[in-house]
Design a protein around this motif. Structure first.
Motif, short mmCIF file in Angstrom:
data_model
loop_
_atom_site.label_atom_id
_atom_site.label_comp_id
_atom_site.label_asym_id
_atom_site.label_seq_id
_atom_site.Cartn_x
_atom_site.Cartn_y
_atom_site.Cartn_z
N VAL A 43 0.87 -1.18 0.00
CA VAL A 43 0.00 0.00 0.00
C VAL A 43 0.91 1.23 0.00
N PRO A 44 0.73 2.14 -0.95
CA PRO A 44 1.56 3.34 -0.99
C PRO A 44 1.41 4.14 0.31
N ASP A 45 2.49 4.76 0.74
CA ASP A 45 2.50 5.51 2.00
C ASP A 45 1.42 6.59 2.02
N ARG A 46 1.26 7.31 0.93
CA ARG A 46 0.26 8.39 0.88
C ARG A 46 -1.15 7.82 1.09
N ALA A 48 -1.93 5.06 2.71
CA ALA A 48 -2.02 4.64 4.11
C ALA A 48 -2.26 5.85 5.02
N GLN A 49 -1.60 6.96 4.72
CA GLN A 49 -1.81 8.18 5.51
C GLN A 49 -3.25 8.68 5.38
N LEU A 50 -3.79 8.67 4.19
CA LEU A 50 -5.16 9.11 3.98
C LEU A 50 -6.15 8.22 4.73
N LEU A 51 -5.93 6.92 4.70
CA LEU A 51 -6.79 6.00 5.44
C LEU A 51 -6.72 6.26 6.94
N SER A 52 -5.53 6.53 7.43
CA SER A 52 -5.34 6.82 8.84
C SER A 52 -6.09 8.09 9.23
N GLN A 53 -5.99 9.13 8.41
CA GLN A 53 -6.71 10.38 8.68
C GLN A 53 -8.22 10.15 8.68
N LEU A 54 -8.69 9.36 7.76
CA LEU A 54 -10.12 9.06 7.68
C LEU A 54 -10.60 8.34 8.93
N GLU A 55 -9.83 7.38 9.41
CA GLU A 55 -10.20 6.64 10.61
C GLU A 55 -10.26 7.56 11.83
N ARG A 56 -9.35 8.52 11.91
CA ARG A 56 -9.34 9.45 13.05
C ARG A 56 -10.52 10.41 13.02
N THR A 57 -10.96 10.81 11.83
CA THR A 57 -12.02 11.82 11.74
C THR A 57 -13.42 11.22 11.77
N GLU A 58 -13.59 9.95 11.42
CA GLU A 58 -14.92 9.33 11.44
C GLU A 58 -15.34 9.01 12.86
N PRO A 59 -16.59 9.31 13.20
CA PRO A 59 -17.06 8.93 14.55
C PRO A 59 -17.22 7.41 14.63
N ALA A 60 -17.01 6.88 15.82
CA ALA A 60 -17.15 5.44 16.01
C ALA A 60 -18.63 5.06 15.88
N PRO A 61 -18.93 3.93 15.24
CA PRO A 61 -20.33 3.51 15.11
C PRO A 61 -20.93 3.16 16.47
N LYS A 62 -22.21 3.49 16.63
CA LYS A 62 -22.90 3.19 17.88
C LYS A 62 -23.20 1.70 17.96
N LYS A 63 -23.06 1.14 19.14
CA LYS A 63 -23.41 -0.26 19.36
C LYS A 63 -24.75 -0.29 20.07
N ASP A 64 -25.68 -1.01 19.48
CA ASP A 64 -27.02 -1.10 20.08
C ASP A 64 -27.14 -2.25 21.03
#
Length: 64
Positions: A43-46, A48-64
């Motif tokens: 996976v290209p470094d760029r 991987a960085q974008l995926l990491s940023q996306l994971e940090r900014t997305e709210p965690a899904p609610k567990k019912d």
């Protein structure tokens, strides 16, 4: 039993006992080979960085 009937029964036994994919085994092997190559690609470094940023900014899904 005729020769054709006996040959057909023997062929079904061989396909059932040896190779679970039967006549599709070559297709299965090619798909597995393609998947293994795809998963092992670097996976290209760029990206991987974008995926990491996306994971940090997305709210965690609610567990019912």
């Amino acid at each position: 039993m005729t020769k054709d009937t006996m040959a057909g029964a023997a062929g079904r036994r061989r396909a059932g006992s040896g190779d679970p994919l039967g006549p599709n085994s070559e297709i299965g092997r090619k798909l597995k080979q393609y998947y293994d190559e795809l998963v092992s690609d670097h996976v290209p470094d760029r990206f991987a960085q974008l995926l990491s940023q996306l994971e940090r900014t997305e709210p965690a899904p609610k567990k019912d």
